[in-house]
Design a protein around this motif. Structure first.
Motif, short mmCIF file in Angstrom:
data_model
loop_
_atom_site.label_atom_id
_atom_site.label_comp_id
_atom_site.label_asym_id
_atom_site.label_seq_id
_atom_site.Cartn_x
_atom_site.Cartn_y
_atom_site.Cartn_z
N SER A 189 57.91 -23.19 41.39
CA SER A 189 56.86 -22.60 42.23
C SER A 189 56.65 -23.40 43.51
O SER A 189 56.11 -22.88 44.48
CB SER A 189 55.53 -22.54 41.48
N TYR A 190 57.00 -24.67 43.49
CA TYR A 190 56.61 -25.55 44.60
C TYR A 190 57.80 -26.14 45.36
O TYR A 190 57.62 -27.04 46.17
CB TYR A 190 55.72 -26.68 44.08
N THR B 120 45.23 -18.51 39.22
CA THR B 120 44.99 -18.03 37.86
C THR B 120 43.63 -17.36 37.86
O THR B 120 42.65 -17.95 38.34
CB THR B 120 44.99 -19.19 36.85
N LYS C 299 48.71 -27.10 38.02
CA LYS C 299 49.16 -26.62 39.32
C LYS C 299 49.39 -27.77 40.29
O LYS C 299 50.38 -27.82 41.01
CB LYS C 299 48.11 -25.65 39.91
N GLU D 209 48.92 -16.04 37.51
CA GLU D 209 48.71 -16.08 36.06
C GLU D 209 47.47 -15.23 35.81
O GLU D 209 46.36 -15.68 36.11
CB GLU D 209 48.46 -17.56 35.70
N ILE E 144 45.74 -23.96 46.04
CA ILE E 144 45.57 -23.94 44.58
C ILE E 144 44.21 -23.30 44.27
O ILE E 144 43.17 -23.83 44.69
CB ILE E 144 45.61 -25.38 44.03
N SER F 136 52.36 -17.62 43.03
CA SER F 136 52.51 -17.72 41.58
C SER F 136 51.20 -17.26 40.94
O SER F 136 50.14 -17.81 41.21
CB SER F 136 52.81 -19.19 41.24
N GLU G 143 54.12 -21.75 34.78
CA GLU G 143 53.48 -23.05 34.94
C GLU G 143 54.03 -23.93 33.83
O GLU G 143 54.58 -23.44 32.85
CB GLU G 143 51.97 -22.91 34.75
N HIS H 249 56.61 -16.09 37.76
CA HIS H 249 56.61 -17.55 37.86
C HIS H 249 56.10 -18.15 36.55
O HIS H 249 55.49 -17.48 35.74
CB HIS H 249 55.72 -18.00 39.01
N SER I 78 49.02 -20.67 44.45
CA SER I 78 49.06 -20.54 43.00
C SER I 78 47.67 -20.15 42.52
O SER I 78 46.68 -20.82 42.85
CB SER I 78 49.50 -21.86 42.36
#
Ligand code: UN1
Length: 512
Positions: A485-486, A241, A175, A264, A161, A262, A477, A475, A239
């Motif tokens: 995503s998980y 961002t 996340k 963002e 993450i 994933s 959130e 993807h 994941s």
């Protein structure tokens, strides 16, 4: 790492607390023995703490801890996992004010917004706690008699993450909560500008009862800590961002190992104002989306696309109201706009002002704000450019600061074209009283989020959050979409006929 100017180098002293990494349920120092400082962006003399500059070796230990914890966590019934999320949500709610104040001090957003950020974390924790008892799959009829067909979600493994500084509580929760409730374990690397918020969050997660190794925190730089996770064969989900360039590089490297990634990333969110709009309401929505969080939201509005007959009256309102916005420390409830995150951000915004002065017409702001106490922080005046063309750089590139471009257009069709003429596609909005045009916009905007008669920010946690085009990679959130995503899908067929039944063959009438 947090950058500082020569003018006010932060001075950590004996009083400055030192924080640690969280690995396998223990607070530990980095094996590398280095630390970095986090400072208050509203007053760089205020050093919040020293944080461990994690290394590849620390990350490897965190991954190992997550691996050891995985079998038991996976085997824990999902409703039980959900109960821990629920306890965590309760703890966050109890600590909301403490977390919010710590966030304003470290990240700079004004206190009302910091409370909103923490609330968003609480909301997703409750929502995902409930997923412990839902996590719906499909149970459907089989095409064969005496045969059962269903699908279930199962965890993928260890989730890496990597989170940004602009929503330092909400985004880690967006996340981690879906990753954890579905049975994954986590290695969490927060942005180097907001390690304190991350540490406070993980302290509460430990208190809520996540077993040792289920959540691991490694602070430090992206090159050491982030990359180690992206390259590791033991971390199948990432994941992220943040910046588009970093996201693309993660995706490229992770693709070599066929990881789930994933992303963002950037945005260039636009508000369309049609000639029939309520201009006072549009002004409220635009100001809040453009200058709230000092323009540092992925969803922030940085382009207003306006039908020509209302450009003047709208601009007059925006200028007048933006002039009245108060800058300062977000801990002061009367302040409207806090600082930018660091001096590099002030420089970046300044460089776009230079570009904007060539492309459009600067009507408000345009400088760092340094009056009085502001000189110790990373403040920038709310800035408005008029007469910007849709393809100008300030109309196309993500600035991530308090800079708004006004783009005049001839009509509704030209507005839709201008809105969509960007490589990003996160959020968009339209102000109009014409229901037909509102519905056309809802259909034709190429963005993952659309607002009607509201600004571009304010997504709620029970709907999918994410963008089209280069904002992401498909993807989402939040909402139940976040579970995708998980989790891996498993489709299960149980034949209780006691004989061989061939799908697609035995249920078909013999032909010819
Ligand atoms: C972000 O800036 O990445 O819709 C998140 C919003 C917030 C989330 C923003 N709820 O503006």
């Amino acid at each position: 790492m947090t950058q500082t100017t020569e003018r006010s180098v932060p001075k950590a002293d004996a009083e400055t607390p030192t924080f640690k990494l969280f690995i396998a349920g223990e607070w530990v120092e980095s094996v590398g023995g280095q630390t970095f400082e986090s400072v208050n962006p509203a007053d760089r003399r205020d050093v919040i703490g020293r944080f461990q500059a994690g290394t590849k070796a620390d990350t490897a230990m965190a991954i190992k801890a997550a691996e050891m914890a995985l079998p038991r966590w996976k085997a824990t019934p999902a409703p039980k996992r959900g109960e821990i999320l629920y306890a965590f949500a309760e703890l966050m709610a109890r600590n909301k004010e403490r977390l919010s104040r710590a966030m304003t001090r470290e990240m700079g957003k004004v206190i009302a917004e910091a409370r909103g950020d923490v609330q968003e974390g609480i909301d997703i924790a409750y929502l995902m706690a409930g997923e412990g008892r839902r996590m719906f799959g499909d149970t459907v009829p089989s095409e064969l008699s005496d045969k059962w067909a269903m699908s279930i979600r199962q965890p993928i493994g260890i989730a890496g993450i990597i989170t940004p500084w602009n929503f330092p509580i909400a985004i880690p929760c967006w996340k981690m909560m879906p990753a954890l409730v579905t049975g994954n374990t986590v290695v969490f690397k927060p942005a180097s500008d907001t390690p304190h918020c991350a540490t406070l969050l993980v302290e509460l997660m430990a208190e809520a009862g996540f077993p040792p190794g289920v959540v691991n925190l490694v602070t430090g730089g992206g090159a050491e800590v982030g990359d180690a996770r992206v390259e590791s064969p033991d971390v199948p989900v990432i994941s992220f961002t943040g910046h588009s360039s970093t996201g693309k590089s993660i995706a490229e490297r992770a693709a070599k190992r066929l990881k789930r990634v994933s992303l963002e990333l950037g945005g260039k969110n636009g508000v369309v104002v049609l000639a029939d709009a309520d201009l006072d309401l549009a002004t409220d929505g635009i100001l809040w989306s453009a200058f709230g969080t000092t323009g540092q939201r992925c969803t922030a509005c940085s382009r207003v696309i306006v039908e020509k007959p209302v450009v003047e009256p709208l601009l007059e309102r925006l200028e007048r109201r933006a002039k009245g916005l108060r800058l300062g420390s977000g801990l002061d409830e009367a302040v409207d706009v806090g600082p930018l995150i660091n001096p590099a951000a002030v420089e970046k915004v300044g460089s776009y002002i230079e570009i904007g002065q060539v492309e459009g017409e600067l009507v408000l702001g345009g400088h760092p704000a340094t009056d009085g106490e502001l000189e110790h922080g990373n403040f920038f005046e709310p800035t408005i450019f008029a007469n910007v063309m849709p393809m100008d750089r300030i109309g196309q590139e993500e600035i991530f600061g308090p800079v708004l471009s006004i783009i005049p257009v001839d009509d509704f069709d030209a507005a839709i074209t201008a809105l969509n003429q960007t490589r990003y596609g996160l959020s968009a909005s339209i102000f109009t009283r014409d229901v037909n045009r509102a519905f056309r916009a809802m259909r034709d905007f190429e963005t993952g989020i659309v607002y009607v008669n509201a600004g571009t920010t304010g997504a709620e946690t029970h709907l999918p959050f994410g963008g089209w085009k280069e904002t992401g990679n498909g993807h989402r959130e939040a909402g139940h979409a976040a579970l995708d995503s998980y989790t891996e899908w498993k489709s299960i067929y149980v034949d209780f006929s006691g004989r061989l039944q061939r799908a697609q063959i035995d249920n078909q009438a013999a032909s010819g």
